[in-house]
Design a protein around this motif. Sequence first.
Motif, PDB file in Angstrom:
ATOM      1  N   LEU A 134      25.911 -39.464  53.841  1.00 13.49           N
ATOM      2  CA  LEU A 134      25.571 -39.566  55.252  1.00 13.49           C
ATOM      3  C   LEU A 134      24.667 -40.789  55.337  1.00 13.49           C
ATOM      4  CD1 LEU A 134      26.292 -37.998  57.782  1.00 13.49           C
ATOM      5  CD2 LEU A 134      24.199 -36.692  57.501  1.00 13.49           C
ATOM      6  N   VAL A 135      25.182 -41.855  55.931  1.00 20.77           N
ATOM      7  CA  VAL A 135      24.509 -43.147  55.923  1.00 20.77           C
ATOM      8  C   VAL A 135      23.764 -43.369  57.239  1.00 20.77           C
ATOM      9  CG1 VAL A 135      24.839 -45.641  55.651  1.00 20.77           C
ATOM     10  CG2 VAL A 135      26.319 -44.032  54.405  1.00 20.77           C
ATOM     11  N   ALA A 136      22.484 -43.616  57.138  1.00 21.14           N
ATOM     12  CA  ALA A 136      21.636 -43.840  58.310  1.00 21.14           C
ATOM     13  C   ALA A 136      21.892 -45.241  58.854  1.00 21.14           C
ATOM     14  CB  ALA A 136      20.168 -43.660  57.937  1.00 21.14           C
ATOM     15  N   VAL A 137      22.931 -45.364  59.674  1.00 21.31           N
ATOM     16  CA  VAL A 137      23.301 -46.663  60.238  1.00 21.31           C
ATOM     17  C   VAL A 137      22.300 -47.066  61.306  1.00 21.31           C
ATOM     18  CG1 VAL A 137      25.096 -47.928  61.483  1.00 21.31           C
ATOM     19  CG2 VAL A 137      25.733 -46.262  59.733  1.00 21.31           C
ATOM     20  N   ASP A 138      22.070 -46.171  62.251  1.00 22.73           N
ATOM     21  CA  ASP A 138      21.134 -46.394  63.348  1.00 22.73           C
ATOM     22  C   ASP A 138      20.701 -45.018  63.845  1.00 22.73           C
ATOM     23  OD1 ASP A 138      19.646 -47.495  65.413  1.00 22.73           O
ATOM     24  OD2 ASP A 138      21.398 -47.913  66.677  1.00 22.73           O
ATOM     25  N   PRO A 139      19.869 -44.308  63.039  1.00 16.94           N
ATOM     26  CA  PRO A 139      19.527 -42.930  63.383  1.00 16.94           C
ATOM     27  C   PRO A 139      19.096 -42.800  64.839  1.00 16.94           C
ATOM     28  CG  PRO A 139      18.618 -43.499  61.250  1.00 16.94           C
ATOM     29  CD  PRO A 139      19.180 -44.774  61.852  1.00 16.94           C
ATOM     30  N   PRO A 140      19.602 -41.804  65.513  1.00 18.98           N
ATOM     31  CA  PRO A 140      20.285 -40.604  65.031  1.00 18.98           C
ATOM     32  C   PRO A 140      21.792 -40.745  64.853  1.00 18.98           C
ATOM     33  CG  PRO A 140      19.900 -40.386  67.372  1.00 18.98           C
ATOM     34  CD  PRO A 140      19.294 -41.705  66.953  1.00 18.98           C
TER      35      PRO A 140
ATOM     36  N   ARG B  55      31.676 -30.952  56.127  1.00 18.46           N
ATOM     37  CA  ARG B  55      31.171 -30.033  57.157  1.00 18.46           C
ATOM     38  C   ARG B  55      29.736 -29.607  56.826  1.00 18.46           C
ATOM     39  NH1 ARG B  55      35.260 -26.527  57.656  1.00 18.46           N
ATOM     40  NH2 ARG B  55      36.027 -27.619  59.492  1.00 18.46           N
ATOM     41  N   ALA B  56      29.483 -29.283  55.564  1.00 21.95           N
ATOM     42  CA  ALA B  56      28.140 -28.854  55.166  1.00 21.95           C
ATOM     43  C   ALA B  56      27.127 -29.985  55.346  1.00 21.95           C
ATOM     44  CB  ALA B  56      28.142 -28.375  53.714  1.00 21.95           C
ATOM     45  N   LEU B  57      27.493 -31.202  54.962  1.00 17.97           N
ATOM     46  CA  LEU B  57      26.553 -32.317  55.063  1.00 17.97           C
ATOM     47  C   LEU B  57      26.324 -32.716  56.523  1.00 17.97           C
ATOM     48  CD1 LEU B  57      24.703 -34.140  53.462  1.00 17.97           C
ATOM     49  CD2 LEU B  57      26.578 -35.794  53.290  1.00 17.97           C
ATOM     50  N   ILE B  58      27.357 -32.694  57.335  1.00 18.25           N
ATOM     51  CA  ILE B  58      27.198 -33.010  58.756  1.00 18.25           C
ATOM     52  C   ILE B  58      26.292 -31.969  59.420  1.00 18.25           C
ATOM     53  CG2 ILE B  58      28.398 -33.123  60.980  1.00 18.25           C
ATOM     54  CD1 ILE B  58      30.794 -34.354  59.377  1.00 18.25           C
ATOM     55  N   GLY B  59      26.500 -30.708  59.095  1.00 21.23           N
ATOM     56  CA  GLY B  59      25.649 -29.651  59.650  1.00 21.23           C
ATOM     57  C   GLY B  59      24.203 -29.843  59.249  1.00 21.23           C
ATOM     58  N   TYR B  60      23.976 -30.196  57.995  1.00 17.02           N
ATOM     59  CA  TYR B  60      22.622 -30.462  57.510  1.00 17.02           C
ATOM     60  C   TYR B  60      22.027 -31.664  58.250  1.00 17.02           C
ATOM     61  CZ  TYR B  60      18.832 -31.496  54.256  1.00 17.02           C
ATOM     62  OH  TYR B  60      17.602 -31.749  53.706  1.00 17.02           O
ATOM     63  N   GLY B  61      22.830 -32.709  58.412  1.00 22.76           N
ATOM     64  CA  GLY B  61      22.355 -33.897  59.110  1.00 22.76           C
ATOM     65  C   GLY B  61      21.945 -33.608  60.540  1.00 22.76           C
ATOM     66  N   ALA B  62      22.719 -32.775  61.214  1.00 17.99           N
ATOM     67  CA  ALA B  62      22.393 -32.418  62.595  1.00 17.99           C
ATOM     68  C   ALA B  62      21.130 -31.570  62.645  1.00 17.99           C
ATOM     69  CB  ALA B  62      23.564 -31.673  63.235  1.00 17.99           C
ATOM     70  N   ALA B  63      21.045 -30.558  61.784  1.00 21.64           N
ATOM     71  CA  ALA B  63      19.921 -29.613  61.822  1.00 21.64           C
ATOM     72  C   ALA B  63      18.618 -30.203  61.304  1.00 21.64           C
ATOM     73  CB  ALA B  63      20.274 -28.362  61.014  1.00 21.64           C
ATOM     74  N   VAL B  64      18.675 -30.969  60.228  1.00 25.96           N
ATOM     75  CA  VAL B  64      17.456 -31.435  59.568  1.00 25.96           C
ATOM     76  C   VAL B  64      17.084 -32.869  59.933  1.00 25.96           C
ATOM     77  CG1 VAL B  64      16.363 -31.814  57.312  1.00 25.96           C
ATOM     78  CG2 VAL B  64      17.825 -29.820  57.671  1.00 25.96           C
TER      79      VAL B  64
ATOM     80  N   THR C 179      22.911 -37.147  65.891  1.00 22.72           N
ATOM     81  CA  THR C 179      23.604 -36.852  67.143  1.00 22.72           C
ATOM     82  C   THR C 179      25.049 -37.329  67.136  1.00 22.72           C
ATOM     83  OG1 THR C 179      22.877 -38.935  68.141  1.00 22.72           O
ATOM     84  CG2 THR C 179      21.476 -36.982  68.497  1.00 22.72           C
ATOM     85  N   ASP C 180      25.336 -38.310  66.296  1.00 23.41           N
ATOM     86  CA  ASP C 180      26.678 -38.883  66.220  1.00 23.41           C
ATOM     87  C   ASP C 180      26.983 -39.244  64.777  1.00 23.41           C
ATOM     88  OD1 ASP C 180      27.614 -39.756  69.191  1.00 23.41           O
ATOM     89  OD2 ASP C 180      25.428 -39.938  68.987  1.00 23.41           O
ATOM     90  N   VAL C 181      28.246 -39.051  64.388  1.00 25.57           N
ATOM     91  CA  VAL C 181      28.688 -39.447  63.056  1.00 25.57           C
ATOM     92  C   VAL C 181      29.965 -40.267  63.212  1.00 25.57           C
ATOM     93  CG1 VAL C 181      29.413 -38.675  60.763  1.00 25.57           C
ATOM     94  CG2 VAL C 181      27.675 -37.387  62.013  1.00 25.57           C
ATOM     95  N   PHE C 182      30.023 -41.370  62.483  1.00 30.02           N
ATOM     96  CA  PHE C 182      31.178 -42.261  62.491  1.00 30.02           C
ATOM     97  C   PHE C 182      31.749 -42.324  61.082  1.00 30.02           C
ATOM     98  CE2 PHE C 182      28.545 -43.529  66.007  1.00 30.02           C
ATOM     99  CZ  PHE C 182      29.449 -43.851  67.008  1.00 30.02           C
TER     100      PHE C 182
END
Length: 179
Positions: A90-96, A119-128, A132-135
């Motif tokens: 999960l790459v922090a391009v322009d958080p969030p 799915r697990a990593l996206i869920g973690y990224g959203a929660a923690v 807000t967006d993933v590309f």
Amino acid sequence: MAVRHHDKHVFPELATSVSQLTLCALTAERAAEYHALVDRNRDHLTQHGDYQELAASDYKTAHAELLNDPSPSLRCGVLLHGTLIGRVDLVAVDPPKYGLGYWLDHEATGQGYATAACRALIGYGAAVLGATDVFAGVTHGNGKSSTVLHRLGFQVAEVFETYTRYHRALVSSPRACPA
């Protein structure tokens, strides 16, 4: 475990929806296992013209990459029964806003592992992380990777000459109030 120095966050081992499939921080302690995984997947990684640099890497290069703290991005190993079978980032391009990258051992494809890991990593990224967006980008011809993204709820955002960019909004946009 990788430590994000700015907030002392420790990435946990994450369970997925598949029994015995987990995610862990991919660090230098797994460099030999990671390099062996890359080594046996060189043809698989480059079959669509991508991952050329990774496939050409040697142990020293792989180890050096894993020594670097990826913060605020997340670099995860995909483990099946404790054995490294792939990678998801999960790459922090322009958080969030984040980018998603993933690949699996050629022998581990077609079993839902990539979908469950992402799915697990996206869920973690959203929660923690408050993502807000993933590309994600998929090289033309890589239908299996496109299928993973569709299963995860991604939509085509833009088509380029060599790849397609996908997007998934993780939060609902505010609705316009009636005038």
